[in-house]
Design a protein around this motif. Structure first.
Motif, PDB file in Angstrom:
ATOM      1  N   GLY A 190      -1.694   9.743  27.795  1.00 48.91           N
ATOM      2  CA  GLY A 190      -0.868  10.651  27.005  1.00 48.91           C
ATOM      3  C   GLY A 190      -0.451  11.878  27.795  1.00 48.91           C
ATOM      4  N   GLN A 191      -1.343  12.370  28.640  1.00 51.66           N
ATOM      5  CA  GLN A 191      -1.047  13.568  29.430  1.00 51.66           C
ATOM      6  C   GLN A 191       0.113  13.334  30.385  1.00 51.66           C
ATOM      7  OE1 GLN A 191      -4.938  14.197  31.141  1.00 51.66           O
ATOM      8  NE2 GLN A 191      -5.825  14.403  29.094  1.00 51.66           N
ATOM      9  N   TYR A 192       0.118  12.186  31.089  1.00 49.86           N
ATOM     10  CA  TYR A 192       1.185  11.981  32.075  1.00 49.86           C
ATOM     11  C   TYR A 192       2.519  11.655  31.393  1.00 49.86           C
ATOM     12  CZ  TYR A 192       1.957   6.869  32.176  1.00 49.86           C
ATOM     13  OH  TYR A 192       2.335   5.590  31.880  1.00 49.86           O
ATOM     14  N   ARG A 193       2.503  10.970  30.255  1.00 53.72           N
ATOM     15  CA  ARG A 193       3.770  10.643  29.592  1.00 53.72           C
ATOM     16  C   ARG A 193       4.416  11.890  28.989  1.00 53.72           C
ATOM     17  NH1 ARG A 193       3.236   7.371  25.359  1.00 53.72           N
ATOM     18  NH2 ARG A 193       0.979   7.183  25.359  1.00 53.72           N
ATOM     19  N   THR A 207       1.962  10.462  22.076  1.00 53.51           N
ATOM     20  CA  THR A 207       2.916   9.374  21.867  1.00 53.51           C
ATOM     21  C   THR A 207       3.916   9.725  20.762  1.00 53.51           C
ATOM     22  OG1 THR A 207       1.295   7.722  22.585  1.00 53.51           O
ATOM     23  CG2 THR A 207       3.163   6.938  21.261  1.00 53.51           C
ATOM     24  N   SER A 208       3.401  10.242  19.660  1.00 55.45           N
ATOM     25  CA  SER A 208       4.273  10.620  18.540  1.00 55.45           C
ATOM     26  C   SER A 208       5.153  11.812  18.896  1.00 55.45           C
ATOM     27  CB  SER A 208       3.423  10.953  17.309  1.00 55.45           C
ATOM     28  OG  SER A 208       2.638   9.832  16.926  1.00 55.45           O
ATOM     29  N   LEU A 209       4.605  12.758  19.641  1.00 58.21           N
ATOM     30  CA  LEU A 209       5.363  13.941  20.020  1.00 58.21           C
ATOM     31  C   LEU A 209       6.521  13.580  20.952  1.00 58.21           C
ATOM     32  CD1 LEU A 209       5.660  17.003  19.887  1.00 58.21           C
ATOM     33  CD2 LEU A 209       4.012  17.187  21.776  1.00 58.21           C
ATOM     34  N   VAL A 210       6.241  12.702  21.911  1.00 58.66           N
ATOM     35  CA  VAL A 210       7.297  12.246  22.829  1.00 58.66           C
ATOM     36  C   VAL A 210       8.386  11.508  22.053  1.00 58.66           C
ATOM     37  CG1 VAL A 210       7.808  10.623  24.697  1.00 58.66           C
ATOM     38  CG2 VAL A 210       5.862  12.166  24.890  1.00 58.66           C
ATOM     39  N   LEU A 223      16.967   5.535  24.568  1.00 62.17           N
ATOM     40  CA  LEU A 223      17.036   6.988  24.456  1.00 62.17           C
ATOM     41  C   LEU A 223      16.466   7.598  25.726  1.00 62.17           C
ATOM     42  CD1 LEU A 223      15.771   7.495  20.780  1.00 62.17           C
ATOM     43  CD2 LEU A 223      18.135   7.506  21.590  1.00 62.17           C
ATOM     44  N   THR A 224      17.143   8.597  26.259  1.00 61.78           N
ATOM     45  CA  THR A 224      16.696   9.224  27.499  1.00 61.78           C
ATOM     46  C   THR A 224      16.716  10.746  27.339  1.00 61.78           C
ATOM     47  OG1 THR A 224      18.830   9.562  28.608  1.00 61.78           O
ATOM     48  CG2 THR A 224      17.897   7.344  28.686  1.00 61.78           C
ATOM     49  N   ILE A 284      12.642   5.618  26.639  1.00 59.46           N
ATOM     50  CA  ILE A 284      11.622   5.003  25.789  1.00 59.46           C
ATOM     51  C   ILE A 284      10.946   3.826  26.472  1.00 59.46           C
ATOM     52  CG2 ILE A 284      12.682   5.743  23.629  1.00 59.46           C
ATOM     53  CD1 ILE A 284      13.971   3.033  23.374  1.00 59.46           C
ATOM     54  N   ASP A 285      11.515   3.324  27.577  1.00 58.60           N
ATOM     55  CA  ASP A 285      10.866   2.237  28.311  1.00 58.60           C
ATOM     56  C   ASP A 285      10.204   2.735  29.592  1.00 58.60           C
ATOM     57  OD1 ASP A 285      13.154   2.833  29.674  1.00 58.60           O
ATOM     58  OD2 ASP A 285      13.973   0.794  29.692  1.00 58.60           O
TER      59      ASP A 285
END
Length: 373
Positions: free
Chosen positions: A87-90, A152-155, A174-175, A273-274
């Motif tokens: 989660g931290q890196y994403r 994950t939800s925040l991103v 989405l980008t 998103i990918d």
């Protein structure tokens, strides 16, 4: 002393080696039971890895894995289990991509800003778990798992078009918008067929050197390792254990923030998103297999990258590429078992050596007494 170091080296290598042997043997058994050739998949994977373009893919993937494993290893050396690297890196990559696409700076300064933002976001997100642990005694395992889900939800919310996301024309993706070419991190080109080694892969190597030096050759590293071994003993020697816990989580998160940089600055140049996910959990496997040693982690990262990239050609020969996933899972299980076996053998070996030294000392004392008479 040299003999002791040799024994320690052998024992250190025995754990990973035994884990790999067991994982390969069990994977071959699975193939045999399912009526498949237990040897041919490995031959296919090695043949695939003989191509230069696949080798470049393996090196690039290994660099990303290496950073993830270093982030996990920083926590491990402090006896902390940072499961939140994913989660931290994403989250860090997403925010850094937004900044990179929208802040107008010259190329080198923009790259520096992107990297700095990624490290800060990663550190702040992991710092939440550190604060909860030091102030409320919340296990970092529980808090980082929950923070993964929140990230994950925040991103997903931030990348919506009504917020900060961009939906390219004719695409469902989405980008965060494209980072200008001037801010792409330069890599090492090996030709049109081979491709390019990400420049950030070399940064990953530098991070490994810094990890080795800071944790193994500085007072801070000694205090961190001492606190991980025994908080009470560290406090008795004047070390602020809570401060070291928080610092370790911040450092782990800062390194985790770099995990997405090879892909962001060397390949996609945007967050979408990918964007690759799950690398943080792979980092746990690699850190365990490499025993938190920078060289061991590097070899483990190359092994896992080899399994991931070379297995892509298995389905072309009638084999499921999930064979590599099976082997990765078996390696995790085998690591835990093999390290425990090696640890018990090492203890018995030490007890045996102590007994031999005591016996030799007693015999020498008897000889001296007889000579005196």
């Amino acid at each position: 002393m040299k003999k002791f170091d040799k024994d320690r080296l052998i024992l250190g290598l025995a754990g990973p080696a035994l884990a790999l042997v067991v994982a390969v043997a069990l994977t071959s058994l699975v193939l045999l039971v399912s009526g498949r050739d237990p040897i041919e998949p490995y031959q296919i994977m090695f043949d695939s890895a003989s191509y230069v373009d696949v080798q470049v893919l393996i090196i690039n993937q290994a660099g990303t894995y290496y950073l993830a494993a270093l982030a996990v290893a920083v926590g491990f050396r402090m006896n902390l289990f940072n499961i939140g690297v994913d989660g931290q890196y994403r989250l860090a990559a997403m925010v850094a991509a937004l900044v990179g696409a929208n802040v107008g700076l010259p190329g080198p300064l923009r790259i520096a800003l992107i990297v700095l933002v990624a490290m800060l976001v990663g550190a702040l997100w992991s710092g939440i778990a550190g604060i909860l642990k030091t102030s409320r005694g919340v296990s970092e395992v529980v808090s980082t798992i929950m923070l993964n889900a929140i990230a994950t939800s925040l991103v997903a919310w931030l990348i919506l078009p009504k917020n900060f996301g961009v939906q390219p024309a004719g695409s469902n993706n989405l980008t965060t918008g494209d980072i200008p070419e001037s801010a792409w991190f330069p890599g090492l080109s090996l030709g049109p067929e081979a491709g390019e080694i990400y420049g950030f892969t070399f940064v990953a190597v530098a991070c490994g050197v810094i990890y080795w030096f800071v944790l193994g050759r500085t007072r801070f590293g000694f205090d961190l390792r001492a606190t991980g071994a025994s908080e009470s003993a560290a406090q008795a020697s004047g070390v602020d254990a809570k401060k070291m816990v928080l610092t370790s989580m911040l450092l782990s998160g800062a390194v985790a923030g770099l995990v997405g940089m090879p892909t962001l600055l060397g390949d996609t140049h945007t967050y979408s998103i990918d964007f690759p996910a799950g690398i943080g959990f792979m980092g746990i496997t690699i850190a365990l297999l490499g025993r938190n040693n920078p060289v061991g982690i590097a070899l483990s990262a190359l092994l896992m990258a080899f399994l991931v990239k070379s297995s892509a050609s298995l389905d072309q020969h009638g084999y499921e590429k999930e064979i590599a996933d099976i082997m990765q899972g078996l390696i995790v299980i085998s690591v835990v078992v093999s390290y425990e076996l090696v640890r018990r053998y090492g203890l018995r070996r030490q007890q045996q050596k102590v007994g031999e030294e005591l016996a030799a000392g007693g015999a020498l004392k008897t000889e001296k007494e007889e000579a005196a008479l």
